[in-house]
Write an enzyme that holds these catalytic residues in place. Structure first.
Site, mmCIF file in Angstrom:
data_model
loop_
_atom_site.group_PDB
_atom_site.id
_atom_site.type_symbol
_atom_site.label_atom_id
_atom_site.label_comp_id
_atom_site.label_asym_id
_atom_site.label_seq_id
_atom_site.Cartn_x
_atom_site.Cartn_y
_atom_site.Cartn_z
ATOM 1 C CE1 TYR A 11 76.879 80.525 47.125
ATOM 2 C CE2 TYR A 11 74.540 80.784 46.672
ATOM 3 C CZ TYR A 11 75.822 80.509 46.229
ATOM 4 O OH TYR A 11 76.054 80.233 44.912
ATOM 5 C CG HIS A 15 84.400 81.053 45.453
ATOM 6 N ND1 HIS A 15 83.706 81.885 44.614
ATOM 7 C CD2 HIS A 15 85.608 80.851 44.871
ATOM 8 C CE1 HIS A 15 84.455 82.169 43.558
ATOM 9 N NE2 HIS A 15 85.617 81.561 43.694
HETATM 10 C C1 DQA Z 1 80.111 81.945 45.048
HETATM 11 C C2 DQA Z 1 80.165 80.724 44.138
HETATM 12 C C3 DQA Z 1 79.814 81.093 42.720
HETATM 13 O O1 DQA Z 1 79.853 79.934 41.888
HETATM 14 C C4 DQA Z 1 78.415 81.668 42.654
HETATM 15 O O2 DQA Z 1 78.122 82.109 41.341
HETATM 16 C C5 DQA Z 1 78.185 82.766 43.634
HETATM 17 C C6 DQA Z 1 78.766 82.638 44.975
HETATM 18 C C7 DQA Z 1 80.373 81.587 46.532
HETATM 19 O O3 DQA Z 1 80.704 82.477 47.289
HETATM 20 O O4 DQA Z 1 80.220 80.422 46.904
HETATM 21 O O5 DQA Z 1 77.474 83.709 43.374
HETATM 22 O O6 DQA Z 1 81.137 82.847 44.652
#
Ligand code: DQA
Length: 151
Positions: free
Chosen positions: A26, A103
């Site tokens: 992330y 995402h």
């Molecule tokens: C997310 C991807 C999702 O699968 C995950 O549950 C998240 C973050 C992303 O920003 O990559 O919490 O939304």
């Protein structure tokens, strides 16, 4: 010609931990840093932002419903709820504002349970895999859509 107005930015569960949450997936930007950059970019497009983060599905639904009163569009990272939440899908359909799903990570290169988005069908488009830039690209796409940019 910019049309302006207010946009809702919604961050779902666990995104309050950005910066220290699985940084290899992330990134290292905090949510506050992402929000500050979004505000700068929105202002440059003549839009203002209402930004909320919640770890609770019902609260995210409440924010979407409230957006109907003044917002022109929604930028949403529903995080884990993206893959499961019929309630968030229904709320997005109910308010009928243009919404862009984002995402940070490339969900299609991860576990198969992340390959399906329950909310994608209520959005005008989705961007994933570019880290914090997914939000910035999503914001640009939303502003362009609201400004009636040629595609
Ligand atoms: C997310 C991807 C999702 O699968 C995950 O549950 C998240 C973050 C992303 O920003 O990559 O919490 O939304």
């Amino acid at each position: 010609m910019a049309t302006g107005g207010t946009l809702l930015v919604l961050h779902g569960p666990n995104l309050n931990l950005l910066g220290r949450r699985e940084p290899a997936l992330y990134g290292t930007s905090t949510l506050a840093e992402i929000d500050a950059e979004l505000m700068t970019r929105a202002r440059a497009r003549n839009f203002s932002l209402q930004i909320h983060q919640s770890n609770r599905e019902g609260e995210l639904v409440d924010f979407i419903q409230a957006a109907e009163k003044g917002a022109r569009g929604i930028l949403i990272n529903a995080a884990g709820y993206s893959h499961t939440s019929i309630a968030i899908y229904d709320a997005l359909k109910a308010v009928a504002l243009p919404a862009v799903e984002v995402h940070l990570s490339n969900v299609y290169a991860r576990e198969t349970f992340r390959h399906h988005s329950q909310i994608a069908g209520a959005c005008i488009g989705a961007i994933c895999g570019f880290g914090a830039a997914s939000y910035y690209l999503g914001l640009t796409a939303l502003c362009d859509a609201l400004d009636g940019a040629k595609t």
